[in-house]
Design a protein around this motif. Structure first.
Motif, mmCIF file in Angstrom:
data_model
loop_
_atom_site.group_PDB
_atom_site.id
_atom_site.type_symbol
_atom_site.label_atom_id
_atom_site.label_comp_id
_atom_site.label_asym_id
_atom_site.label_seq_id
_atom_site.Cartn_x
_atom_site.Cartn_y
_atom_site.Cartn_z
ATOM 1 N N HIS A 119 0.803 -1.226 0.000
ATOM 2 C CA HIS A 119 0.000 0.000 0.000
ATOM 3 C C HIS A 119 0.836 1.276 0.000
ATOM 4 C CE1 HIS A 119 -3.754 -2.155 0.498
ATOM 5 N NE2 HIS A 119 -3.275 -2.782 1.552
ATOM 6 N N THR A 251 -3.438 3.695 -2.590
ATOM 7 C CA THR A 251 -4.622 2.919 -2.216
ATOM 8 C C THR A 251 -5.811 3.802 -1.853
ATOM 9 O OG1 THR A 251 -3.219 1.098 -1.467
ATOM 10 C CG2 THR A 251 -5.469 1.138 -0.644
ATOM 11 N N PRO A 252 -5.644 4.922 -1.113
ATOM 12 C CA PRO A 252 -6.810 5.774 -0.837
ATOM 13 C C PRO A 252 -7.485 6.284 -2.106
ATOM 14 C CG PRO A 252 -5.008 6.350 0.634
ATOM 15 C CD PRO A 252 -4.444 5.387 -0.374
ATOM 16 N N LEU A 254 -7.540 4.774 -5.021
ATOM 17 C CA LEU A 254 -8.232 3.644 -5.633
ATOM 18 C C LEU A 254 -9.516 3.306 -4.894
ATOM 19 C CD1 LEU A 254 -5.192 1.321 -6.415
ATOM 20 C CD2 LEU A 254 -6.694 2.418 -8.088
ATOM 21 N N ILE A 255 -9.522 3.487 -3.589
ATOM 22 C CA ILE A 255 -10.732 3.200 -2.819
ATOM 23 C C ILE A 255 -11.801 4.251 -3.075
ATOM 24 C CG2 ILE A 255 -11.668 3.019 -0.482
ATOM 25 C CD1 ILE A 255 -9.020 1.802 0.389
ATOM 26 N N ARG A 256 -11.382 5.530 -3.099
ATOM 27 C CA ARG A 256 -12.360 6.611 -3.281
ATOM 28 C C ARG A 256 -13.006 6.562 -4.657
ATOM 29 N NH1 ARG A 256 -8.532 9.811 -0.417
ATOM 30 N NH2 ARG A 256 -7.628 10.422 -2.421
ATOM 31 N N PRO A 258 -12.075 4.448 -8.068
ATOM 32 C CA PRO A 258 -11.239 3.660 -8.981
ATOM 33 C C PRO A 258 -11.453 4.024 -10.441
ATOM 34 C CG PRO A 258 -12.998 2.318 -8.076
ATOM 35 C CD PRO A 258 -13.023 3.610 -7.329
ATOM 36 N N VAL A 273 -9.518 -1.994 -10.395
ATOM 37 C CA VAL A 273 -10.132 -2.753 -9.300
ATOM 38 C C VAL A 273 -9.246 -3.935 -8.907
ATOM 39 C CG1 VAL A 273 -12.110 -4.182 -8.678
ATOM 40 C CG2 VAL A 273 -12.472 -2.025 -9.876
ATOM 41 N N LEU A 276 -6.320 -2.736 -6.844
ATOM 42 C CA LEU A 276 -6.701 -2.370 -5.473
ATOM 43 C C LEU A 276 -6.854 -3.607 -4.598
ATOM 44 C CD1 LEU A 276 -7.763 -0.495 -3.250
ATOM 45 C CD2 LEU A 276 -10.025 -0.653 -4.327
ATOM 46 N N HIS A 277 -7.681 -4.537 -5.021
ATOM 47 C CA HIS A 277 -7.984 -5.687 -4.161
ATOM 48 C C HIS A 277 -6.833 -6.681 -4.104
ATOM 49 C CE1 HIS A 277 -12.165 -4.585 -3.341
ATOM 50 N NE2 HIS A 277 -12.233 -4.181 -4.602
ATOM 51 N N TRP A 339 -15.175 -8.462 -8.297
ATOM 52 C CA TRP A 339 -13.962 -8.348 -7.492
ATOM 53 C C TRP A 339 -13.924 -9.278 -6.282
ATOM 54 C CZ3 TRP A 339 -14.713 -7.055 -2.473
ATOM 55 C CH2 TRP A 339 -15.876 -6.363 -2.151
#
Length: 381
Positions: A119, A251-252, A254-256, A258, A273, A276-277, A339
């Motif tokens: 991350h 990572t933040p 991608l979470i907010r 993508p 996606v 991220l995962h 995902w």
């Protein structure tokens, strides 16, 4: 934490550190040797080599951590079993489930390390490495300041320096420009200097000779000069630096959103996606690797041939989990809403670990199953 848990955890961490150090050294040296050849051939200093290899280190550690966790769990479990320590703990009433608790602690610690790498450290190191590569590729002086070798900084251009003095003077310079096949030009000079001017780099040649071949009649023209300036900035093509890559994305972000990251980096939503995962799934797989390595070696009793069969079984099970990981990546790339499939390998790994621990807690289960299978053919006859 019980004393037994602390004891096993300390053993796991010591062997994990040993295997991680050995594996990182092997992978890192392999990368460093190839990078050393490339950087030295470009005329870079040893400090640039050290910086580049250091920036590749987080990625190498990220590859090695699950393997080191598996190897550490297998080695410690084998040693404790050989020295009858696990037998003593089972005699005192510890079940395989209870003995697996320090393994979970160990896996969680390794997973936290993996999370920090995937991350934070790996994206930052890859981004910094790309910036430094762009700076080095644009360093024309470093590309050309190599004595005794014929260099080709661009297609159709050959450059040679016989000697470079401590004062920075280039002696016996040869420059052949064949980018225009109909009008090739060759420059030679006794002395030359590289001069930075106007954001570019110029080669100032002193006491030299320019040779041109006229296409018509193939006549050679020579021109003697006292000093001549040749712009070499255009010899090295400098592509635009692109730091908008999915591997560099935080990572933040991608979470907010993508989708916004995918559009900015020029990839599909499925790729964003998956990136991220996968960072979360890789950390969970560190726990799975340690659990499978421990639970598999609890199977069976003492054998004079050792536990190679159990170790091979654990290795094959781990390969099976990795094959599932490769298989589920394709559907997620085409359909991002799928995902959750990326966590299927971890679920399968935990399921395998649970079955192995259940089998170790019920040692007669496999024998009863074998007896049932043998009885069925006899009943049929």
């Amino acid at each position: 934490m019980a004393r037994f848990d602390r004891y096993m955890l300390s053993q796991f961490m010591v062997l994990f550190g040993f295997f991680a150090l050995v594996l990182v050294s092997i992978f890192w040296i392999n990368k460093a040797v190839r990078m050393f050849d490339r950087l030295v051939s470009d005329g870079q200093s040893s400090w640039v080599f050290v910086e580049f290899t250091a920036l590749t280190l987080p990625g190498v550690i990220g590859i090695v951590l699950p393997i080191a966790a598996f190897a550490g769990a297998v080695y410690v479990t084998n040693r404790l079993s050989t020295e009858s320590e696990l037998t003593v703990m089972q005699a005192t009433g510890y079940s395989p489930w209870r003995m697996a608790r320090p393994v979970l602690y160990f896996g969680i610690i390794v997973a936290l390390m993996m999370s920090l790498l995937s991350h934070v450290l790996i994206p930052l190191s890859l981004k910094q490495l790309e910036q430094r590569r762009a700076e080095v590729s644009g360093n024309i002086t470093a590309k050309l300041l190599t004595e005794g070798e014929f260099l080709h900084p661009a297609a159709g251009v050959t450059f040679y320096i016989r000697e470079i003095t401590p004062e920075g003077e280039l002696r016996n310079v040869f420059l052949s420009d064949r980018r225009q096949p109909d009008a090739p030009t060759t420059y030679t000079s006794a002395r030359a200097y590289l001069v930075q001017e106007g954001g570019g780099t110029k080669l100032v040649m002193l006491d030299g000779l320019a040779q041109n071949i006229e296409p018509e009649g193939q006549r050679l023209f020579t021109t003697h000069f006292d000093d001549f300036s040749y712009d070499i900035s255009r010899l090295v093509s400098q592509s635009a630096l692109n730091l908008d890559r999915i591997a560099f994305a935080g990572t933040p972000d991608l979470i907010r959103d993508p989708g916004a990251v995918a559009e900015r980096t020029g990839v599909t939503l499925g790729v964003a996606v998956t990136a991220l995962h996968s960072r979360f799934a890789q950390a969970i797989l560190c726990i799975v690797a340690a659990l499978i390595g421990f639970a598999t070696l609890l199977q069976g009793g003492f054998s004079r041939f050792g536990v190679w069969r159990q170790i091979l079984t654990a290795f094959l099970l781990l390969i099976g989990v990795k094959l599932v990981e490769s298989a589920v990546a394709g559907p997620v790339l085409t359909a991002p809403m799928m995902w959750p499939l990326l966590y299927l390998p971890a679920l399968i790994g935990f399921g395998i670990g649970w079955l192995l621990l259940y089998s170790a807690a019920h040692p007669g289960l496999l024998r009863r199953l074998r007896g049932v299978r043998r009885a069925r053919p006899e009943a049929a006859t």
